[in-house]
Design an enzyme around this catalytic site. Structure first.
Site, short mmCIF file in Angstrom:
data_model
loop_
_atom_site.label_atom_id
_atom_site.label_comp_id
_atom_site.label_asym_id
_atom_site.label_seq_id
_atom_site.Cartn_x
_atom_site.Cartn_y
_atom_site.Cartn_z
CB SER A 90 33.25 31.99 48.61
OG SER A 90 34.33 31.04 49.29
CG HIS A 240 35.00 27.26 46.24
ND1 HIS A 240 34.01 27.31 46.94
CD2 HIS A 240 35.66 28.41 46.69
CE1 HIS A 240 33.88 28.28 47.79
NE2 HIS A 240 34.89 29.05 47.46
#
Length: 268
Positions: A90, A240
């Site tokens: 991320s 995610h």
């Protein structure tokens, strides 16, 4: 800026000499978030999991991907002169990409977990902007911290992550540079415009969570322009937080990629 580091490496003195590995967490995370894969990689490689600025035990300051990439480069140079294999998730993935694009000689190979070189990542809705002004009681335990945050952060995973960023006990408060993070959030969500011709020609692996929205087909052209030798693997049933949702599959893909490119580099 020198970052706080968790270093792990082979315990046997006769371990083969392989490239070092850097691990970079995402927004509101910390070095130990990637501990599962770090422990596995440390059996054969010298590994450095870093708290990015304003996170964990690292110093605080204004955030940009250029600044964070330079922090990582300076911290790596403090430990070794060797180029490293860099793994980032991320926000850490964007930092890893920026390091590879700005200083390709420092990056032997690149692994980017569930983020593209484009706008995207955490949304402002996940964390209220006035969180930095949260009023803390005189004393706070973990259960009390959960209760304090629940009305502000309904998402349990995000709330748990924010609790780990608090100092609990007497005189509780934020352990992280929350005002700097919130001020820098637009830059963290975005991706800077790079000079024409910027490219990283090294081996690159993107790992996408099947259920995550952060790497989409419209990102592929931008990924190819900056990282012409990239491959993409999708991890089934993962969101995610791919390393938490499917740790064994994530570790397998990372280890296979690193093994392949460690062997190539070691042979030269």
């Amino acid at each position: 800026m020198l970052l706080n580091v968790i270093e792990r490496g082979p315990e046997t003195p006769d371990a083969p000499h392989l490239p070092p590995i850097i691990l970079l967490h995402g927004l509101f995370g910390r070095a130990r978030n990637l501990g599962f894969v770090q422990r596995r990689l440390a059996a054969t490689h010298r590994t450095f999991a870093m708290d990015l600025r304003n996170h964990g035990a690292s110093p605080h300051g204004p955030m940009s991907y250029e600044a964070m990439a330079d922090d990582v480069r300076e911290t790596l140079a403090h430990y070794t002169s060797e180029p490293a294999i860099v793994l980032g998730h991320s926000m850490g993935g964007k930092t890893a990409m920026m390091l590879a694009l700005r200083h390709p000689e420092q990056v032997r190979a690149l692994i980017v977990a569930d983020i593209a070189p484009a706008e995207g990542g955490f949304t402002r809705m996940d964390v209220p902007p006035d969180l930095a002004n949260l009023h803390f009681p005189a004393e706070l335990d973990r259960k009390g911290a959960e209760t304090l945050l629940r009305p502000l952060i309904p998402n349990e995973a995000v709330r748990q992550m924010m609790v780990q960023n608090m100092t609990l006990g007497e005189n509780p408060g934020w352990a992280i540079g929350l005002p700097d993070i919130m001020h820098s959030l637009p830059a963290i969500m975005d991706w800077p415009t790079l000079p024409a011709g910027t490219v990283y020609n090294g081996p690159t692996l993107f790992l996408k969570g099947e259920l995550s929205p952060y790497i989409q087909p419209h990102n592929f052209a931008g990924m190819r322009a900056l990282f012409p030798h990239y491959t993409l693997e999708t991890i089934g049933s993962a969101g995610h937080w791919v390393h938490a949702d499917a740790p064994l599959r994530f570790a397998q893909l990372v280890e296979d990629f690193i093994s392949k490119h460690s062997a190539l580099n070691a042979a030269h």
